[in-house]
Write a protein that holds these residues in place. Structure first.
Motif, mmCIF file in Angstrom:
data_model
loop_
_atom_site.group_PDB
_atom_site.id
_atom_site.type_symbol
_atom_site.label_atom_id
_atom_site.label_comp_id
_atom_site.label_asym_id
_atom_site.label_seq_id
_atom_site.Cartn_x
_atom_site.Cartn_y
_atom_site.Cartn_z
ATOM 1 N N TYR A 157 -27.763 -22.253 -3.778
ATOM 2 C CA TYR A 157 -26.631 -22.056 -4.677
ATOM 3 C C TYR A 157 -27.001 -22.400 -6.117
ATOM 4 O O TYR A 157 -26.519 -21.768 -7.070
ATOM 5 N N THR A 158 -27.844 -23.384 -6.274
ATOM 6 C CA THR A 158 -28.329 -23.718 -7.622
ATOM 7 C C THR A 158 -29.122 -22.551 -8.198
ATOM 8 O O THR A 158 -28.980 -22.194 -9.385
ATOM 9 N N ALA A 204 -26.827 -19.815 -9.248
ATOM 10 C CA ALA A 204 -26.171 -20.145 -10.519
ATOM 11 C C ALA A 204 -27.088 -19.815 -11.698
ATOM 12 O O ALA A 204 -26.647 -19.289 -12.738
ATOM 13 N N ASN A 239 -27.104 -16.080 -12.065
ATOM 14 C CA ASN A 239 -25.855 -15.636 -12.684
ATOM 15 C C ASN A 239 -25.874 -15.858 -14.196
ATOM 16 O O ASN A 239 -25.341 -15.051 -14.966
ATOM 17 N N ARG A 240 -26.479 -16.954 -14.608
ATOM 18 C CA ARG A 240 -26.581 -17.232 -16.043
ATOM 19 C C ARG A 240 -27.426 -16.150 -16.733
ATOM 20 O O ARG A 240 -27.071 -15.666 -17.819
ATOM 21 N N LYS A 247 -25.411 -12.828 -16.819
ATOM 22 C CA LYS A 247 -24.409 -12.836 -17.877
ATOM 23 C C LYS A 247 -25.064 -12.633 -19.240
ATOM 24 O O LYS A 247 -24.542 -11.892 -20.095
ATOM 25 N N LEU A 269 -21.492 -11.310 -12.025
ATOM 26 C CA LEU A 269 -21.919 -12.283 -11.021
ATOM 27 C C LEU A 269 -22.681 -11.557 -9.920
ATOM 28 O O LEU A 269 -22.310 -10.452 -9.525
#
Length: 486
Positions: free
Chosen positions: A170-171, A174, A177-178, A181, A275
């Protein structure tokens, strides 16, 4: 003013030629439909005033609700290596040249996007093109994509395995996802260079996951290790699918190839909520993995540098190539006149090159040729020394015991071969000068008139003596004998 008043109107007219509904972009009826048009214009920095001031002013003056530019996407200048592009001088690579190189069009598109002069001037570089292809595309993106699909094919029968995520996963999501974006934000601003930077970082995260987890080792271990290997491969296949969509604006052919290997029709990104999601669910069957990119060798880059270097490369060749004298070797001229003519012609050539402002690397070799020709002319004009003069018939060379004997006569004796044409030409010149002297003496008793011509005659005779080895005869007797004094 005329050109830049008239030219931008073509943006509207070509849209009207393309479709009948052109007004919904150029004259949207905002109060009724609520339509909003964002107009992006791409140009070099020198065209900004015409698109940001003159064209909008013309549309405002028309007062018909024309769409005005909302985003000016101006770039700086792209240079070539250490200089500038020049089609007339053959410096740089252009559209048809890029096709002739054999480098895939997608690689060109990727490189020009990655080197785009968005904030400042940038340079096209063959070495940089090679490095980006071999490192960013081949070793980073291509290597990750191929390994993910090959392991899925080899260890999981080409089927995306079950994915059970951990806290570390999950890290990682993330972080991705950064980057996603950031990619969307930069592309919305037409900053393609930064968009490429974000997508390559996602590929690096995938490679790091693969290297740290070593699924090719875990798949041969316990059930838990096999399950972990499946999760890693499943995540990597999904990352690969995301990358195929992110790379599409830059490398459409490559992206379609990636979609084919993944066995999907395409990808989708929600720009409002960028995402990552499950693009390839468990049980999805992939296609046949193949290599995406090939290495560009050093030898090929050197060939391309030579081919498209233009006059810049020619100057380098001239500076590094050994200077070769183009003048004929000593003794090959038919006469002194021929040697003098060659010197005069070469001197004129040197003056012409220097006056054109050419670089020293261009005119220096010609100066060297001129110096060599002058040496040859001088060797034909100089009188012989006692060592170089041939011995007269029957003459013996004295043996002086006080003089060191030469080790080899061939190293101390210099013999100059004189063509008969040289002697004949000089004899004719002496005869003409002698006739001139006689006429001057007969017509004038003033020594200052004929003495310079006599000196010239003696000089010519001295040259003849140096060529033939026969000493100059002394002055003729006057014919009158002085009586003895009593």
């Amino acid at each position: 003013f005329y050109v830049w008043f008239d030219a931008p109107i073509g943006y509207i007219s070509i849209t009207s030629r393309y479709c009948k509904e052109w007004k919904q972009w150029w004259q949207p009826d905002t109060p009724k439909t609520g339509a909003k048009v964002d107009l992006y214009q791409f140009m070099a920095k020198d065209n900004v005033p015409f698109h940001s001031v003159m064209f909008p002013a013309s549309l405002l003056a028309a007062d018909k609700g024309y769409t005005l530019v909302s985003h000016i996407m101006a770039t700086e200048y792209l240079n070539y290596e250490d200089g500038k592009f020049s089609k007339s001088r053959g410096i740089g690579v252009f559209g048809n040249d890029a096709q002739d190189t054999g480098i895939p069009a997608d690689v060109w598109r990727f490189y020009l996007g990655a080197a785009r002069p968005e904030g400042q001037d940038s340079s096209f570089s063959w070495s940089d093109l090679q490095a980006r292809n071999n490192s960013e595309l081949l070793k980073n993106l291509g290597n990750f994509f191929n390994r993910a699909l090959v392991f899925c094919e080899k260890f999981f029968d080409s089927t995306v395995p079950v994915m059970t995520l951990t806290e570390e996963d999950y890290t990682l999501l993330a972080l991705i996802n950064r980057e996603l974006k950031g990619y969307v934000n930069q592309m919305e601003k037409a900053r393609m260079r930064d968009g490429i930077r974000h997508l390559l970082q996602i590929s690096r995260y995938g490679n790091q996951l693969m290297q740290s987890e070593e699924p090719w080792v875990k798949v041969k271990g316990t059930d838990d290790q096999k399950a972990r290997a499946g999760t890693v491969i499943g995540l990597c296949c999904n990352f690969a699918c995301l990358l195929s969509t992110l790379i599409f604006p830059f490398m459409p052919t490559t992206a379609r190839n990636m979609y084919s290997q993944l066995n999907v029709r395409g990808g989708f990104i929600n720009s409002d909520k960028p995402l990552i999601r499950t693009l390839l669910p468990t049980g999805h069957r992939i296609g046949k993995p193949t290599v995406l990119f090939t290495k560009i060798e050093d030898s090929r880059i050197e060939e391309l540098k030579q081919k498209y270097g233009g006059q810049q490369q020619q100057a380098v060749k001239a500076a590094t190539a050994p200077v070769q004298a183009s003048a004929p070797p000593t003794g090959t001229f038919g006469s002194l006149k021929d040697a003098q003519k060659a010197v005069d012609e070469q001197a004129a050539k040197v003056r012409k090159i220097k006056s054109s402002g050419a670089d020293r690397t261009v005119w220096q070799p010609e100066v060297n040729v001129l110096l060599e020709l002058k040496k040859q002319l001088q060797s034909l004009s100089q009188p012989r020394t006692s060592e170089s003069a041939p011995a007269a018939p029957g003459e013996k060379i004295p043996n002086n015991s006080n003089t060191a004997k030469p080790v080899a006569t061939t190293t101390t004796t210099t013999t100059t071969t004189t063509a008969p044409a040289d002697i004949k030409a000089l004899e004719e010149e002496i005869a003409q000068q002698g006739s001139k002297v006689r006429k001057l003496k007969e017509s004038s008793t003033d020594k200052s008139v004929w003495q310079p011509e006599v000196s010239l005659l003696l000089s010519l005779k001295q040259k003849l003596a140096s060529l033939t080895g026969i000493p100059v005869a002394g002055p003729a007797a006057s014919g009158k004998k002085k009586g003895n004094k009593k």
